[in-house]
Design an enzyme around this catalytic site. Sequence first.
Site, PDB file in Angstrom:
ATOM      1  N   SER A  80      13.494  -0.626  -1.355  1.00  0.00           N
ATOM      2  CA  SER A  80      12.778   0.623  -1.635  1.00  0.00           C
ATOM      3  C   SER A  80      13.547   1.821  -1.062  1.00  0.00           C
ATOM      4  O   SER A  80      14.714   2.014  -1.393  1.00  0.00           O
ATOM      5  CB  SER A  80      11.351   0.530  -1.084  1.00  0.00           C
ATOM      6  OG  SER A  80      10.548   1.559  -1.612  1.00  0.00           O
ATOM      7  N   ASP A 113       7.174  -4.353 -11.215  1.00  0.00           N
ATOM      8  CA  ASP A 113       7.289  -3.214 -10.305  1.00  0.00           C
ATOM      9  C   ASP A 113       6.792  -1.956 -11.011  1.00  0.00           C
ATOM     10  O   ASP A 113       7.211  -1.650 -12.127  1.00  0.00           O
ATOM     11  CB  ASP A 113       8.761  -3.032  -9.895  1.00  0.00           C
ATOM     12  CG  ASP A 113       8.955  -2.038  -8.760  1.00  0.00           C
ATOM     13  OD1 ASP A 113       7.981  -1.324  -8.441  1.00  0.00           O
ATOM     14  OD2 ASP A 113      10.055  -1.970  -8.217  1.00  0.00           O
ATOM     15  N   HIS A 168       6.642  -4.375  -6.504  1.00  0.00           N
ATOM     16  CA  HIS A 168       7.638  -3.623  -5.748  1.00  0.00           C
ATOM     17  C   HIS A 168       7.957  -4.265  -4.404  1.00  0.00           C
ATOM     18  O   HIS A 168       9.075  -4.163  -3.905  1.00  0.00           O
ATOM     19  CB  HIS A 168       7.115  -2.191  -5.539  1.00  0.00           C
ATOM     20  CG  HIS A 168       8.109  -1.271  -4.903  1.00  0.00           C
ATOM     21  ND1 HIS A 168       9.306  -0.916  -5.507  1.00  0.00           N
ATOM     22  CD2 HIS A 168       8.096  -0.629  -3.698  1.00  0.00           C
ATOM     23  CE1 HIS A 168       9.970  -0.089  -4.707  1.00  0.00           C
ATOM     24  NE2 HIS A 168       9.263   0.093  -3.600  1.00  0.00           N
TER      25      HIS A 168
END
Length: 324
Positions: free
Chosen positions: A148, A278, A293
Amino acid sequence: MDLDVLNMFVIAGGTLAIPILAFVASFLLWPSALIKIYYWYWRRALGMQVRYANCDDYQFCYSYRGRPGHRPTILMLHGFSAHKDLWLSVVKFLPKHLHLICVDMPGHEGTTRSSLDDYSVYGQVKRIHQFVECINLNRKPFHLVGTSMGGNVAGVYAAQYPADICSLTLVCPAGLQPSTESKFIKQLRELEESESTDRIPLIPSTPEEMADMLKLCSYVRFKVPQQILQGLVDVRIPHNEFYRKLFLEIVSEKSRNSLYENMSKIKAPTQIIWGKQDQIPDCQVQILENCGHTVVVERPRKTAKLLLEFLATVQNAENNKKLA
């Protein structure tokens, strides 16, 4: 029954009841404390030791396992509003002979938080480079992993400090231009249009908002008890003002597409892992089915397997070069 035997059972039952009652009380009254104990126990069980590195007037907190050897060290960067323990579920499936380092990102957990710091992606890259130099990690090239926000930072780091990196793994990295408007991107656009920072979906302040965030980030629907949701919120609330500042930095024009803008400068062999479901844009590289995610939480075993296979491929390529 003999009175002494009866007393023994009563004492034994009382002894067992004390920790059970303490656990129940902690669960009901102090769920945030229970969460901290949980991470402490998990670190101990996996052999991860916590250390601090002081660089000038800045302190980094990190955990590590193993020692540097002939295989590259693996440095792991967590995502927005998380901490080094995010990686424990993946560490569980990695061999103990590997040298692993999980660092708290700038402003997170045990790493220094300063109102004067630059929390843009480029500012975080400079801080991580400071950490790398402080512990002499770049005496030989290392493998960098980020997820991320940490994936965004890792990719830009590899572009700006290519001599430090032998290979790179990006797990659902931020910083790329989305090809489609996902649910999360739509929410970001609505936030920009309203100029409101009160309801950022990644900064929950109630158990209900925490449940919504988990649904946004995960394809797997974890059944999280209300008390644990409350504990997760209680742990985060003291930091929410910082998270708002950080969030606005990393979605600003300066940082939003920073990985995309630096992709052409990355020279190291690169692996990208993404969850098919995601909600925070898509990519056509290694796609994990039934995964959102938070890949490192939802599919830790698979993430570790892909990481090890990639490292083996890179190592074999290096060996073949030497033999050629």
